[in-house]
Design a protein around this motif. Structure first.
Motif, PDB file in Angstrom:
ATOM      1  N   VAL A 381       0.860  -1.194   0.000  1.00  0.00           N
ATOM      2  CA  VAL A 381       0.000   0.000   0.000  1.00  0.00           C
ATOM      3  C   VAL A 381       0.886   1.230   0.000  1.00  0.00           C
ATOM      4  O   VAL A 381       1.650   1.472   0.937  1.00  0.00           O
ATOM      5  CB  VAL A 381      -0.934   0.026   1.221  1.00  0.00           C
ATOM      6  N   ASN A 382       0.801   2.021  -1.032  1.00  0.00           N
ATOM      7  CA  ASN A 382       1.622   3.216  -1.150  1.00  0.00           C
ATOM      8  C   ASN A 382       1.003   4.372  -0.369  1.00  0.00           C
ATOM      9  O   ASN A 382      -0.183   4.646  -0.519  1.00  0.00           O
ATOM     10  CB  ASN A 382       1.772   3.608  -2.626  1.00  0.00           C
ATOM     11  N   ALA A 383       1.824   5.021   0.469  1.00  0.00           N
ATOM     12  CA  ALA A 383       1.367   6.180   1.254  1.00  0.00           C
ATOM     13  C   ALA A 383      -0.016   5.943   1.847  1.00  0.00           C
ATOM     14  O   ALA A 383      -0.968   6.667   1.534  1.00  0.00           O
ATOM     15  CB  ALA A 383       1.365   7.443   0.399  1.00  0.00           C
ATOM     16  N   PRO A 384      -0.186   4.948   2.718  1.00  0.00           N
ATOM     17  CA  PRO A 384      -1.523   4.620   3.228  1.00  0.00           C
ATOM     18  C   PRO A 384      -2.188   5.762   3.975  1.00  0.00           C
ATOM     19  O   PRO A 384      -3.413   5.780   4.098  1.00  0.00           O
ATOM     20  CB  PRO A 384      -1.267   3.419   4.146  1.00  0.00           C
ATOM     21  N   TRP A 385      -1.410   6.717   4.490  1.00  0.00           N
ATOM     22  CA  TRP A 385      -2.025   7.850   5.191  1.00  0.00           C
ATOM     23  C   TRP A 385      -2.805   8.750   4.232  1.00  0.00           C
ATOM     24  O   TRP A 385      -3.534   9.630   4.678  1.00  0.00           O
ATOM     25  CB  TRP A 385      -0.972   8.644   5.956  1.00  0.00           C
ATOM     26  N   THR A 386      -2.650   8.536   2.921  1.00  0.00           N
ATOM     27  CA  THR A 386      -3.458   9.293   1.947  1.00  0.00           C
ATOM     28  C   THR A 386      -4.368   8.380   1.131  1.00  0.00           C
ATOM     29  O   THR A 386      -5.289   8.878   0.476  1.00  0.00           O
ATOM     30  CB  THR A 386      -2.563  10.078   0.968  1.00  0.00           C
ATOM     31  N   THR A 387      -4.129   7.067   1.152  1.00  0.00           N
ATOM     32  CA  THR A 387      -4.887   6.164   0.281  1.00  0.00           C
ATOM     33  C   THR A 387      -5.837   5.230   1.028  1.00  0.00           C
ATOM     34  O   THR A 387      -6.700   4.622   0.403  1.00  0.00           O
ATOM     35  CB  THR A 387      -3.918   5.301  -0.565  1.00  0.00           C
ATOM     36  N   MET A 388      -5.698   5.099   2.352  1.00  0.00           N
ATOM     37  CA  MET A 388      -6.582   4.239   3.121  1.00  0.00           C
ATOM     38  C   MET A 388      -7.540   5.097   3.937  1.00  0.00           C
ATOM     39  O   MET A 388      -7.110   5.908   4.764  1.00  0.00           O
ATOM     40  CB  MET A 388      -5.767   3.316   4.045  1.00  0.00           C
ATOM     41  N   GLU A 389      -8.833   4.896   3.732  1.00  0.00           N
ATOM     42  CA  GLU A 389      -9.838   5.775   4.341  1.00  0.00           C
ATOM     43  C   GLU A 389      -9.812   5.744   5.865  1.00  0.00           C
ATOM     44  O   GLU A 389     -10.070   6.748   6.505  1.00  0.00           O
ATOM     45  CB  GLU A 389     -11.234   5.371   3.856  1.00  0.00           C
ATOM     46  N   GLY A 390      -9.544   4.613   6.451  1.00  0.00           N
ATOM     47  CA  GLY A 390      -9.605   4.491   7.899  1.00  0.00           C
ATOM     48  C   GLY A 390      -8.283   4.712   8.591  1.00  0.00           C
ATOM     49  O   GLY A 390      -8.131   4.282   9.749  1.00  0.00           O
ATOM     50  N   TYR A 391      -7.344   5.384   7.938  1.00  0.00           N
ATOM     51  CA  TYR A 391      -5.992   5.514   8.485  1.00  0.00           C
ATOM     52  C   TYR A 391      -5.574   6.983   8.467  1.00  0.00           C
ATOM     53  O   TYR A 391      -5.383   7.565   7.399  1.00  0.00           O
ATOM     54  CB  TYR A 391      -5.032   4.680   7.645  1.00  0.00           C
TER      55      TYR A 391
END
Length: 457
Positions: A381-391
């Motif tokens: 998961v690339n840059a999950p702080w921008t791509t994962m809604e619950g993060y």
């Protein structure tokens, strides 16, 4: 393979009555939650005459922090808590002033700028290992505070964390554990200056902190730059920064406040992330062994650019999982300036919106086995702080933390240095639980045993 479930606060079967949760909130708000909090998307409550809507719905969060952000201001409690340490820097700036500062600071955290700082993160890691010697029983919170301070002082000012500079983390920790803690008067205040008589200790800290930052800047100006900085240190970049729209630079006061912000936030949050990651690895020795093998295959001294960190995917995922369990900012709050509707919930002027990354990161609708330590959930998961809604470890929307990449690069390099030499084990079986003190900190400062690691086979 059995999953590790780190120690956690008791989850109450039902929401606590107000007479129980209100006093506990000011002791440690992370301990008040019921089962409902980790299953519901919205919850409404009232305290001190203030209507509050708690949001776990990603669509509702996006509405507040992005789509209609102009209607939601940050409450005065943030300024009351952070102004003494951050002045009028980018974290507390608002409106057009914030947009101006953000434009001017963005180049300081570009990939090219961070690449130039990697040698200084490397030096901080080497100095950390030198101080640790053969290992033994240590307090990792102190080890990481010093290492992160080394890194940020070198990156900011080309200075070492020696002599009087070593007092900086002591000042910050004392503030967070004392005057910087929120209290009921902060919740009732309508302006930053309300109940001024109760702000004396914060003002005293502010005077001391500002004098310290001014002294560090003056010391750096006298000493000059460091040839090891290809583009100059961050102070050089602040001095040369220009608004791309107007061509104007930062005033001396603005430079001081940006330095204050970077000092206060730049080492404290990174050192806490490293502590929590190490604590999790002390519970999961198998994952720690896998990380050590990964680091042995591409040793820290070989890292010269951000791209090199791709050799350490498990290490990155461990830090991301540590940020999931223990987000630096456990709460993001806003105050409605006018009427609105959020997914059918009527909002009036004065309504407070509470978004808790601490709750969201454990929410049962968004995470598989949310109480388990599973770094692999971030694999690929690339840059999950921008791509994962619950993060939301770094916030969200336009005000997302500008230093996220800086912290992640620094954190990976420092932790890789530690694990390249030592295994980390706990010296006791007592749980370590999170407490919210402006940032998420451990409820105690445990000893860890560092043992010389055997070379990878």
């Amino acid at each position: 393979m059995a999953l590790i479930h780190p120690p956690a606060h008791k989850i109450h079967p039902r929401p606590l009555p107000k007479w129980r949760w209100l006093p506990q909130f000011f002791i440690n708000p992370l301990s008040i939650y019921s089962e409902q909090a980790f299953e519901s998307l919205y919850a409404r409550s009232e305290a001190f005459g203030i209507d509050t809507l708690s949001i776990n719905d990603p669509a509702g969060i996006k509405h507040v922090l992005l789509d209609n952000m102009a209607n939601y201001e940050r409450p005065v409690v943030l300024a009351r808590l952070f102004r003494p340490a951050m002045g009028r820097g980018v974290f507390l700036a608002e409106g057009t002033e914030w947009r101006r500062q953000r434009r001017m600071l963005a180049p300081l955290f570009s990939p090219a700028a961070i690449n130039d700082l990697i040698p200084h993160f490397q030096t901080a890691g080497e100095q950390m290992l030198s101080r640790l010697g053969q290992g033994g029983n240590v307090r990792l919170s102190e080890v990481f505070h010093r290492a992160a301070l080394d890194a940020v002082l070198k990156a900011l000012f080309s200075l070492k964390a020696e002599g009087h500079h070593a007092d900086i983390p002591v000042m910050v920790r004392q503030y967070l554990g004392g005057a910087g803690r929120p209290n009921p008067l902060d919740g009732m205040a309508r302006t930053e200056d309300d109940f001024g008589w109760a702000q004396a200790s914060r003002k005293a800290f502010s005077r001391k902190w500002t004098a310290m930052v001014d002294g560090v800047i003056a010391e750096r100006r006298t000493a000059g730059g460091d040839q090891a900085h290809a583009r100059g240190d961050l102070l050089d970049l602040l001095l040369s920064a220009r608004d791309p729209q107007t061509g104007e630079g930062l005033t001396d006061a603005e430079i001081r406040d940006q330095c204050s912000t970077m000092l206060a936030a730049g080492f404290e949050t990174t050192s806490r992330m490293l502590f929590w990651a190490s604590y999790l690895l002390s519970l999961d020795t198998a994952e720690q062994d896998r990380l050590r093998a990964e680091i042995a295959a591409f040793t820290p001294d070989r890292v010269t650019r951000m791209e090199d960190l791709a050799h350490w995917p498990r290490l990155r995922n461990t830090l991301l999982e540590a940020l999931r369990f223990y987000p630096p900012a456990a709460y993001v709050t806003r105050r409605a300036m006018g009427a609105d509707v959020i997914d059918g919930h009527q909002i009036s002027a004065g309504t407070e919106i509470w978004i808790s990354p601490f709750v969201l990161h454990r929410h049962r609708k968004f995470w598989d086995q949310p109480t388990a330590f599973m770094p692999d959930r971030f694999a690929g998961v690339n840059a999950p702080w921008t791509t994962m809604e619950g993060y939301l470890p770094f916030g969200a929307g336009p005000r997302i933390c500008i230093g996220a990449s800086f912290a992640m690069v620094e954190g990976q390099i420092l932790l890789a240095h530690l694990l390249s030499r030592f295994t980390v084990t706990a010296t006791d079986n007592q749980p370590v639980l999170p407490v919210f003190r402006v940032t998420t900190v451990p409820d105690r400062d445990p000893l860890f045993r560092l043992t010389q690691a055997l070379p990878a086979a």
